[in-house]
Design an enzyme around this catalytic site. Sequence first.
Site, PDB file in Angstrom:
ATOM      1  N   SER A 194      68.361  24.954 -24.882  1.00 18.33           N
ATOM      2  CA  SER A 194      68.714  23.782 -25.699  1.00 18.33           C
ATOM      3  C   SER A 194      69.173  24.192 -27.106  1.00 18.33           C
ATOM      4  O   SER A 194      68.457  23.962 -28.083  1.00 18.33           O
ATOM      5  CB  SER A 194      67.558  22.787 -25.758  1.00 18.33           C
ATOM      6  OG  SER A 194      66.346  23.393 -26.095  1.00 18.33           O
ATOM      7  N   GLY A 241      61.059  34.030 -24.044  1.00 21.84           N
ATOM      8  CA  GLY A 241      59.685  33.876 -23.521  1.00 21.84           C
ATOM      9  C   GLY A 241      59.286  32.430 -23.288  1.00 21.84           C
ATOM     10  O   GLY A 241      58.102  32.138 -23.105  1.00 21.84           O
ATOM     11  N   GLY A 274       0.808  -1.212   0.000  1.00 21.47           N
ATOM     12  CA  GLY A 274       0.000   0.000   0.000  1.00 21.47           C
ATOM     13  C   GLY A 274       0.841   1.261   0.000  1.00 21.47           C
ATOM     14  O   GLY A 274       0.444   2.296   0.519  1.00 21.47           O
TER      15      GLY A 274
END
Lengths: 301, 633
Positions: free
Chosen positions: B546, B477, B40
Amino acid sequence: MTQKTLTHLQRLEAESIHILREVVAEAENPVMLYSVGKDSAVMLHLAKKAFYPAPPPFPLLHVDTTWKFQDMYKLRDKAAKDAGMELLVHRNPEAAERGINPFDHGALHTDMWKTEGLKQALDKFGFDVAFGGARRDEEKSRAKERVFSFRSANHRWDPKNQRPELWNLYNARKAKGESVRVFPISNWTELDIWQYIHLEGIEIVPLYFSAPRPTVERDGLLIMVDDDRFPLQDGETPQMRSVRFRTLGCYPLTGAVESEAKTLPEVIQEMLLTTTSERQGRAIDHDQAASMEKKKQEGYF
Amino acid sequence: MTDPIYKTDALIAEDIDAYLEAHQHKTMLRFITCGSVDDGKSTLIGRLLYDSKMIFEDQLATLEADSKRVGTQGGNIDFALLVDGLAAEREQGITIDVAYRFFATEKRKFIVADTPGHEQYTRNMVTGASTADLAVILIDARKGVLTQTRRHSYLVQLLGIKNVVLAVNKMDLVDYDQATYDAIIEDYTNFARSIGIEEFVAIPISGLAGDNIAAHSDTMPWYTGPALLPHLEEVEISNTVEQEQPFSMPVQWVNRPNLDFRGFAGLVATGSIRPGDSVRVLPSGKTSEVARIVSLEGDRDLAVAGESVTLTLKDEIDCSRGQVIVAAQAPLEVADQFESTIVWMDEHEMVPGRAYWMKIGTQTVSATIQHPKYEVNVNTQEHLAAKTLDLNAIGVANITLDREIPFDAYDNNHALGGFILIDKITNATVAAGLINFALRRSTNVHWQATDIDRADHAAMKNQKPAVVWLTGLSGSGKSTIGNILEKKLARMNRHTFLLDGDNVRHGLNKDLGFTEADRIENIRRVGEVAKLMTDAGLIVITAFISPFRSERDMVRSMMQPGEFVEVFVDTPLEVAEERDVKGLYAKARSGQLKNFTGIDSPYEAPFNAEIRIDTTAMSPEEAADAIIDRLIP
């Protein structure tokens, strides 16, 4: 130890803000669908709160049909400006070209302008998450909607591919091309929305408040003549009636209710009393609201 | 039928302002109803909606008509019809986990999680229970405590719902008999204790007849406790329990509108916080003090569990999404291995050893589940041997993460002990989990190094490893671009590491000078480090002058094909020299600095760099974007 009992509105607000922030943290390119109605107004207000002092970090998107009330366009532009947010307006160019309108094209009007328009806009800007202002209490079938609703790359809603939502842990992961509709105010009821607007002093479209407005009666609905595109029938003249709107959409499709509610408390009062007494026109209005929602669900959301 | 007592408040008509004022102070209770159709459940929910006047007159008229037409109550109102309507959708194959219903009384707003049907019951009920403050367990008075009652109770206890209501329904069908009710309660009490439910409130009701729903019913004078709705209105909400714990808040989003403001946004999980409180950020352990609790309405002096807030701290300490801010004197445990209880929710069974995403609090980490220790029979709570977990199975298993996280046991803190698992391929939510406790790493687990290769590492980070090798003159940069690039990638949730020339020379390469041989060795070492990092799945950004082609090509050859992205930061010597941010060109020109690239040592520009950045035409931002376009097409 300090104790503070949170009210229902405070809990709802906290939950909605949490959802808004989760999306911003996890989405790549979110957007908020903004329809200028009261639910959109609350959702926008919550976004301002969630990200303050920053402006909400996403734009607002209005999928325009060109047939909204003039007052809606005014508030739309103002609300975006006040929030410091970018407002994107998309009008389906094909619908514009074909002159799709609510008088001649019926359901096609909604389908072309809103459903197709939304898909076009999301694709055009590449948004991966779109906030929508749908609520679970809007109708019985929405009760089981999730907060995060997934769409495939072609915007299809796959019912079997929806995810269980536990605690406040939302799974926002998706493959490339897939998108999500997120409903931050899922758990708000209409009364919650009105109470919150009242409590927070949120600006809403004046159409929600009663005023003398030029209207005509069509198919049992009171339709406001909002501009000169409205095709009046022979001998038909708009009459000034004291009306307001419970939902807002395209003006030729939105039924007004006769009302004297000029303030927010009066509007809320009218809404609450409506639940216990059948008011003139309310059943029609309710049906109207439901059918609008249905359209929204099929396409818009 | 009992008349509903929750009539619309007379205040609405008389004094709407007073009504609104009163209703703004309502609290909210979220609850779940557990029971099958036969108990119910739908009727009860429909009755609650009806008795709290959430039903429009026209809906009522429809309901009355439908009840006569298709109802099961012989022409009387069939309340179940109010909430059913999911059947059709189920037939259409729509997965329904939980349906949420809303109603309100004068004191509270309620959200009811209604979980339909027998199928998928565990998955659905766990989902609905995860957000519930209270559970109503329904029993059919004619049948007493059944297997499913045990299952519902076990799940309620598992999910840590402290407020339990045992609603003994259909009392009208047992003639409102006290002895029947007492026997059920005794039976249930024994069972509840055995699974760890210490307290519950039992109420004899009839959802159909409305007995003891909105008000105490005359039909059961022997029952002296509260009716259901008044109990739901009065019961203390667990939020107050959470507030009593020490402060904790997973950081959801860092709010940085400008350089002067850095706010940490999140939902307070436990405790409360005020400006001036000492806090600690986990897992780093750094401490600070709360400076402000920022909100649109102005700064606040208090925030409590359940509120979404934005905090600022007095010190500039590292803190990002996923970390947890806690009361300084009450730090959480930090660990990477746990015993956890797992509820499997996917049609594909759990795969022990496979990595899943685990979302806990506001962070997502990679998690590997080991073979279950046992599965729990949800009906009998027996422990069963299991090799895996199927849909709707609940089991206990150890889980290993790719990093340490701050956590709490689910029993103490749902927000920091509850998690979901996500399939890495399908992105489906496949399980819910509860952390039981942390494991001590050395005693229990074997390192699986040989099993996890570089592809696994990359997959766990959900990215393609790469080396972005920025080369160019001093002052061109490189570091600026590298730094911006890394920030942008971090914002895209990419795992990166920036190897900066100057920084490496402070440690790893501090024994090297600037002769040609030393420069080559410098680059070789950096290449090896970058290679290890790509094996670990990282996107490595290097910023080294580098100057020699052969060394750059040497590094390129160490990497997997396609993983080395050479970026030539092309700045004419005169421009770099004019910038001379570090004053090095001046020193080199004056002879104080030997072997300076571009002055008395050559720079060999790349022939076929993947990307060339003309810094006289592009800003560092644009440069970073160009690199990202290449990395993440």
